[in-house]
Write a protein that holds these residues in place. Structure first.
Motif, PDB file in Angstrom:
ATOM      1  N   TYR A 102       0.682  -1.037   0.125  1.00 40.57           N
ATOM      2  CA  TYR A 102      -0.010   0.028  -0.061  1.00 40.57           C
ATOM      3  C   TYR A 102       0.763   1.271  -0.096  1.00 40.57           C
ATOM      4  N   LYS A 103       1.857   1.310   0.891  1.00 34.06           N
ATOM      5  CA  LYS A 103       2.755   2.430   0.956  1.00 34.06           C
ATOM      6  C   LYS A 103       3.626   2.713  -0.516  1.00 34.06           C
ATOM      7  N   VAL A 104       4.228   1.633  -1.093  1.00 28.70           N
ATOM      8  CA  VAL A 104       4.877   1.886  -2.120  1.00 28.70           C
ATOM      9  C   VAL A 104       4.028   2.310  -3.360  1.00 28.70           C
ATOM     10  N   LEU A 105       2.999   1.540  -3.414  1.00 28.53           N
ATOM     11  CA  LEU A 105       2.137   1.746  -4.545  1.00 28.53           C
ATOM     12  C   LEU A 105       1.361   2.990  -4.637  1.00 28.53           C
ATOM     13  N   SER A 106       1.230   3.793  -3.521  1.00 26.81           N
ATOM     14  CA  SER A 106       0.751   4.930  -3.401  1.00 26.81           C
ATOM     15  C   SER A 106       1.641   5.827  -3.554  1.00 26.81           C
ATOM     16  N   ALA A 107       2.986   5.566  -3.252  1.00 24.49           N
ATOM     17  CA  ALA A 107       3.846   6.474  -3.547  1.00 24.49           C
ATOM     18  C   ALA A 107       4.177   6.409  -5.110  1.00 24.49           C
ATOM     19  N   ILE A 211       6.949  -2.029  -9.877  1.00 25.27           N
ATOM     20  CA  ILE A 211       7.032  -2.641  -8.599  1.00 25.27           C
ATOM     21  C   ILE A 211       6.987  -4.143  -8.543  1.00 25.27           C
ATOM     22  N   TRP A 212       8.017  -4.533  -7.654  1.00 25.72           N
ATOM     23  CA  TRP A 212       8.359  -5.829  -7.811  1.00 25.72           C
ATOM     24  C   TRP A 212       7.941  -6.665  -6.203  1.00 25.72           C
ATOM     25  N   ASP A 213       7.092  -7.601  -5.993  1.00 24.74           N
ATOM     26  CA  ASP A 213       6.986  -8.410  -4.991  1.00 24.74           C
ATOM     27  C   ASP A 213       7.843  -9.476  -4.922  1.00 24.74           C
ATOM     28  N   LEU A 214       8.526  -9.622  -3.850  1.00 22.80           N
ATOM     29  CA  LEU A 214       9.318 -10.670  -3.586  1.00 22.80           C
ATOM     30  C   LEU A 214       9.151 -11.734  -2.730  1.00 22.80           C
ATOM     31  N   TRP A 252      11.721  -1.952   0.054  1.00 23.12           N
ATOM     32  CA  TRP A 252      13.093  -1.175  -0.602  1.00 23.12           C
ATOM     33  C   TRP A 252      12.309  -0.143  -1.684  1.00 23.12           C
ATOM     34  N   VAL A 253      12.997   0.972  -1.740  1.00 22.21           N
ATOM     35  CA  VAL A 253      12.450   1.921  -2.686  1.00 22.21           C
ATOM     36  C   VAL A 253      13.856   2.428  -3.214  1.00 22.21           C
ATOM     37  N   HIS A 254      13.925   2.567  -4.472  1.00 20.18           N
ATOM     38  CA  HIS A 254      15.218   2.848  -5.263  1.00 20.18           C
ATOM     39  C   HIS A 254      15.541   4.219  -4.517  1.00 20.18           C
ATOM     40  N   PRO A 255      16.860   4.535  -4.353  1.00 20.42           N
ATOM     41  CA  PRO A 255      17.297   5.857  -3.584  1.00 20.42           C
ATOM     42  C   PRO A 255      16.931   7.182  -4.542  1.00 20.42           C
ATOM     43  N   ARG A 256      16.669   6.865  -5.671  1.00 18.25           N
ATOM     44  CA  ARG A 256      16.283   8.074  -6.650  1.00 18.25           C
ATOM     45  C   ARG A 256      14.839   8.572  -6.286  1.00 18.25           C
ATOM     46  N   HIS A 257      13.932   7.812  -5.741  1.00 18.80           N
ATOM     47  CA  HIS A 257      12.717   7.787  -5.458  1.00 18.80           C
ATOM     48  C   HIS A 257      12.418   8.208  -3.859  1.00 18.80           C
ATOM     49  N   VAL A 258      13.238   7.935  -2.886  1.00 20.81           N
ATOM     50  CA  VAL A 258      12.945   7.693  -1.541  1.00 20.81           C
ATOM     51  C   VAL A 258      12.435   9.154  -1.181  1.00 20.81           C
TER      52      VAL A 258
END
Length: 442
Positions: A102-107, A211-214, A252-258
């Protein structure tokens, strides 16, 4: 055909065989369900007991500092990072997979909207300039349901669309209205694995975030999020990482997006100064902004201890060695099923190594009733061979699903499991009333 003696010979020559001693496995059980819940590492109960009795029971609130409780999500994240190709300080172990998704998809949706707004401003005054709004999230129809539910809810909330596709359509679905591609690296039903670098590159070429689910990858197959240039990733701690039921997940979020946007669950643990207790929110500038509230310290401690197994595995070749054994185990299982149960199962999992995770899925065919998968799994469990069942629908068959964790499975385990499966078929145990779907206890 490979015999049981051949399997034992392979075990005797297996450099990873000592890792099995790090786990507490029930006597007489062949556990092929680590892709649902990993086995218990022997050291975990003592670690949990120490956290409960000493850190909590004796030191109480002092353990936030003396035991480093507050930093534990980041420290555990740093231990997961090498398993998924992330750098130090880029992963946080926190919350559940669903919450983290939910967090990363919203971002990701926010980033797409921000980028479109910026492009729109730059094109103001240019006659005839048009741009198709990117308001579609694409995912596989066979993706794990919670991922689809989270995406559906967010799309409803944000005015986006959710488009479901088949696996073979992934690289042809990236139309101008697509903003985010959300995929699970290894499919939970089939065990099929995407080519992460190729899919990510195709998405980026089309202007799409990925977005990758691992959940079915971390700790089972080599993953390199950095090399693939992925945008976001989540995963769980209780399958191949063996952190226990309900173990914290990771993000995990790529540093360019954090630092480009807030995540929606802006709790105090994601604040830049969490102990300043200010009324206004100031997000942390690193991955800790993807935390939310107070974390489950006992569960985090169990996961932290479970990851010690991978430290030992590193001494024996690390993920490359684990992957090699995983493929050898799954190859052997497929070979033996085809030899000992000829014509009775369709292989759902890809034969090709590059397209296979660390599991094998079968569906009944031939003389086996199409609805016998559940009963067959129950009959195997009664024999001490634990796999699991996944129901099908109009588009997908019922399947028997077997996970192969190279940390604690042997080649002899595989040989004995297939012998048990053969006996279930020969004796038609799948037809016994105690194993039928209506009467059996799941």
């Amino acid at each position: 055909m490979t015999s049981l003696n051949d399997c034992r010979d392979r075990d005797a020559a297996d450099p990873l065989a000592p890792l099995k001693n790090l786990f507490d496995l029930p006597q007489g059980m062949i556990y092929l369900d680590g892709n649902s819940l990993g086995a218990l590492p022997r050291a975990v109960p003592a670690r949990v007991a120490q956290v409960v009795a000493e850190q909590w029971g004796r030191d109480l609130i002092g353990s936030w500092n003396s035991a480093g409780w507050f930093d534990l999500p980041r420290r555990v994240g740093d231990r997961i990072a090498p398993l998924i190709g992330a750098g130090p300080g880029e992963v946080v172990a926190t919350d559940t997979t669903s919450v983290n998704l939910y967090k990363v998809l919203s971002a990701a949706l926010t980033l797409v909207e921000q980028d479109e707004a910026g492009q729109g401003q730059s094109k103001q005054g240019i006659a005839g300039s048009t741009c198709t709004p990117r308001r579609t999230v694409v995912s596989e129809r066979s993706n794990f349901p919670t991922d689809l539910y989270i995406a559906e809810a967010l799309c409803r909330e944000r005015g986006w669309n959710l488009r479901l596709i088949e696996p073979h359509e992934v690289q042809t679905c990236l139309e101008p209205d697509v903003g985010v591609l959300m995929l699970t690296h290894v499919n939970y039903r089939s065990g099929a694995m995407h080519d992460m670098p190729a899919v990510t590159a195709a998405a980026h070429a089309a202007g799409v975030l990925v977005i990758w689910d691992l959940c079915h990858s971390a700790g089972a197959v080599p993953v390199d999020l950095t090399a693939a240039d992925a945008d976001f990733s989540v995963g769980c701690g209780y399958k191949y990482l063996n952190g226990g039921p309900g173990a914290p997940a990771f993000a995990w979020v790529h540093p360019r997006h954090v630092a480009r946007c807030w995540q929606p669950l802006a709790g105090w643990w994601s604040h830049a100064q969490p102990f300043a207790f200010k009324p206004g929110y100031e997000p942390a500038m690193d991955i800790t902004r993807y935390q939310c509230g107070t974390q489950p310290i006992i569960s985090l401690s169990a996961l932290d201890c479970a990851l010690d197994v991978f430290t030992e595995a590193d001494k024996l070749g690390g993920m490359a060695a684990l992957r090699s054994k995983s493929l050898a185990l799954t190859d052997l299982f497929i070979e033996l099923v085809e030899a000992q149960c000829p014509g009775q199962f369709e292989l759902i999992t890809p034969h090709e190594h590059a397209k296979r995770g660390s599991q094998v899925s079968l569906s009944p065919k031939g003389t086996l009733p199409s609805d016998s998968a559940y009963a067959t799994v129950q009959a195997l469990i009664a024999r001490g061979i634990v796999g699991d069942f996944r129901a099908g629908d109009a588009q997908q068959p019922d399947i028997l699903r077997f996970g192969f964790t190279p940390l604690y499975l042997s080649y002899e385990n595989v040989g004995m499991a297939v012998q048990g499966l053969q006996q279930v078929l020969v004796n038609k145990e799948y037809a016994l009333p105690q194993f039928t779907r209506k009467q059996a206890v799941t």
